[in-house]
Scaffold this active site. Structure first.
Site, PDB file in Angstrom:
ATOM      1  N   HIS A 143       0.824  -1.213   0.000  1.00  0.00           N
ATOM      2  CA  HIS A 143       0.000   0.000   0.000  1.00  0.00           C
ATOM      3  C   HIS A 143       0.854   1.257   0.000  1.00  0.00           C
ATOM      4  O   HIS A 143       1.448   1.625   1.006  1.00  0.00           O
ATOM      5  CB  HIS A 143      -0.943  -0.006   1.211  1.00  0.00           C
ATOM      6  CG  HIS A 143      -1.836   1.192   1.268  1.00  0.00           C
ATOM      7  ND1 HIS A 143      -2.233   1.769   2.449  1.00  0.00           N
ATOM      8  CD2 HIS A 143      -2.403   1.923   0.273  1.00  0.00           C
ATOM      9  CE1 HIS A 143      -3.002   2.810   2.181  1.00  0.00           C
ATOM     10  NE2 HIS A 143      -3.123   2.918   0.869  1.00  0.00           N
ATOM     11  N   GLU A 155       3.029   0.490   3.274  1.00  0.00           N
ATOM     12  CA  GLU A 155       2.561  -0.579   4.161  1.00  0.00           C
ATOM     13  C   GLU A 155       2.635  -1.917   3.428  1.00  0.00           C
ATOM     14  O   GLU A 155       2.044  -2.068   2.351  1.00  0.00           O
ATOM     15  CB  GLU A 155       1.126  -0.308   4.612  1.00  0.00           C
ATOM     16  CG  GLU A 155       1.003   0.938   5.480  1.00  0.00           C
ATOM     17  CD  GLU A 155      -0.442   1.297   5.801  1.00  0.00           C
ATOM     18  OE1 GLU A 155      -0.697   1.765   6.921  1.00  0.00           O
ATOM     19  OE2 GLU A 155      -1.315   1.108   4.926  1.00  0.00           O
ATOM     20  N   ASN A 193      -4.451   4.514   8.010  1.00  0.00           N
ATOM     21  CA  ASN A 193      -5.869   4.882   8.008  1.00  0.00           C
ATOM     22  C   ASN A 193      -6.559   4.502   9.311  1.00  0.00           C
ATOM     23  O   ASN A 193      -7.534   5.135   9.719  1.00  0.00           O
ATOM     24  CB  ASN A 193      -6.579   4.241   6.813  1.00  0.00           C
ATOM     25  CG  ASN A 193      -6.273   4.964   5.523  1.00  0.00           C
ATOM     26  OD1 ASN A 193      -6.017   6.161   5.518  1.00  0.00           O
ATOM     27  ND2 ASN A 193      -6.269   4.232   4.418  1.00  0.00           N
TER      28      ASN A 193
END
Length: 507
Positions: A143, A155, A193
């Site tokens: 990610h 990530e 997030n």
């Protein structure tokens, strides 16, 4: 020579994210094959990347040899079969599970057995995406954040059946790109997030309670707590079309966990088209891309300031006395305030009303000051009234605390003012990420500082301002609001009780 094991990388999706990943992979020494389902999109993306390299060469940021090598390594193709020779394919297409799974099913039949498949998903389960594959052990999340060349954290997310050797190979590639890899369990929101839920959602609650308006909350969190952007500025920059669905997704994926509860305010604004800068209006209106923020009212002018009495239970009481002395205040030191004194309290987590009642103070003359953060570290002071605070007391306190030119915000009564509430939620969510072993404390701190731009990692933030103080704020917020949203994580509660750093990991 490269210090990773991927020679040819395929990137599927030529939007901004795919374009950024392709650029980084070429710069890391890989041959890159870029594909997009839309005709001409891959070639247009390649032209954009090459033009960027040419500009960088003209500005002497890279050499002519680098620009030439990277350009020759980047190829745009128009069919999936062109990816057959890749030893890594990264997917950066639409955020829909069915579309991603269909793509990976096709790729699995096309690629050699040792090739790695990676998804750039930000919100979908890596395990679920891999569930229909014949070889889920070679599949992982990779990610990146937008814009990928500038956002220096990536990530790496193994699914339940991912071979950890795959993650090690991806880790080496990310480092060769000049980025920082962090490892996350396959949980909703991964690290960044997930950790970011406390900042905007708590700020929204503060505004919804009428404690302060958006501009005031932004000023406080920038100038008192040190954030680069206030939460409402941040949501306008990101766009509610992006940020609100993420709020809802993480909340529902965690089965309605109160810590992640989204806001009716953002749902309404999303429906109304007030998304932020991209639509010209969000929490602020924009003219030529510039937010039209309301001017801050000046400090009031008063004829005189009454003597000031400070509660013996006030946080940082010695600092308050020194501040008042520096400002030239008439300070009372008796066991109780005189009949005309301005009463100053500095609670952690409690509201001014509760403190006035518990300490049997005259609420009409009582005003709160937020002292979670030491005075020397702030560029703004924050006061809070209660529903009965007299207007002359409010004006006198504001005028006094603004005497040296430091700006002062006065908010309505709230458990934890503004900064205490937001910081405590950030630290608590981060502590729970560590408690659940979603990632290591080290990776958490790196991911949040690089991915969210916080002034400190959330655990370092808690350590700096005191785990016991943050714990007290949360316990008292839970008392004031009766909301399980504020229940402290065991990671925070135990380390606060033992006087340990929040970054301490058991042997």
């Amino acid at each position: 020579m490269t210090n990773h094991s991927f020679s040819t990388v395929g990137v599927v999706g030529a939007g901004a994210m795919g374009r950024g990943i392709a650029q980084l992979a070429a710069q890391a020494g890989c041959r890159v094959v870029l594909l997009d389902a839309q005709p001409g999109a891959a070639e247009a993306a390649r032209s954009t990347i090459v033009a960027y390299w040419q500009q960088s060469q003209a500005r002497e940021r890279i050499s002519a040899a680098q620009a030439h090598t990277w350009t020759t390594q980047l190829q745009a193709v128009d069919g999936l079969s062109a990816l057959a020779g890749c030893d890594l394919v990264v997917e950066a297409i639409v955020e829909r599970a069915d579309a991603k799974q269909a793509l990976f099913a096709d790729l699995e039949t096309l690629l050699p057995a040792q090739a790695v498949l990676a998804t750039n998903t930000s919100s979908l389960s890596v395990t679920a995406l891999a569930a229909q594959l014949q070889h889920p052990e070679r599949f992982a999340g990779l990610h990146f954040f937008n814009p990928a060349p500038l956002m220096k954290v990536v990530e790496i997310v193994p699914g339940l059946r991912t071979d950890m050797a795959v993650c090690e190979r991806l880790d080496a590639l990310v480092r060769a790109m000049g980025h920082t890899p962090v490892r996350a369990q396959d949980t909703p929101g991964f690290i960044v997030n997930h950790a970011g839920r406390g900042y905007t959602t708590e700020a929204l609650r503060i505004v919804e309670e009428g404690v302060a308006d958006c501009a005031t909350v932004d000023r406080i969190l920038r100038e008192q707590a040190g954030f680069k952007l206030g939460p409402f500025e941040l949501m306008d920059l990101t766009g509610l079309d992006v940020s609100h669905p993420v709020m809802e997704s993480i909340y529902h994926q965690f089965y309605e966990e109160p810590r992640f509860r989204p806001s009716v305010t953002t749902a309404q604004r999303l429906a109304g088209g007030l998304w932020g800068r991209k639509t010209g209006e969000g929490f602020y209106r924009y003219t030529d891309g510039t937010a039209q923020q309301p001017a801050e009212p000046p400090a009031p002018q008063v004829d005189s300031v009454p003597p000031v009495w400070v509660s013996p239970r006030a946080a940082r009481r010695a600092e308050i006395y020194q501040l008042l002395k520096n400002l030239g205040a008439d300070i009372e030191t008796g066991a109780a305030p005189s009949a005309g004194a301005l009463i100053l309290v500095a609670p952690l987590g409690f509201d001014v009303t509760t403190v006035a009642v518990v300490e049997r103070l005259d609420p009409a003359r009582t005003i709160g000051i937020d002292m979670l953060i030491d005075e020397a570290s702030t560029q703004r002071r924050v006061l809070a009234t209660n529903p009965t605070t007299r207007s002359d007391i409010r004006a006198a306190a504001h005028a006094l605390l603004a005497r040296d030119g430091k700006p002062v915000s006065v908010v309505r009564d709230s458990g934890g003012f503004v900064t205490q509430r937001v910081v405590a939620c950030i630290v608590n969510i981060a502590a729970d990420i560590c408690q659940r072993r979603i990632c290591t404390p080290r990776d958490l701190e790196a991911a949040v500082t690089l991915g969210l731009g916080y002034p400190l990692g959330p655990l370092a933030m808690g350590d700096r301002w005191g785990p016991t103080n943050v714990l007290e704020v949360l316990f008292n917020l839970q008392t004031v609001y009766g909301d399980p949203r504020y229940r402290p994580s065991p990671w925070l509660r135990r380390r606060g009780a033992l006087g340990l750093s929040l970054q301490h990991v058991e042997e």
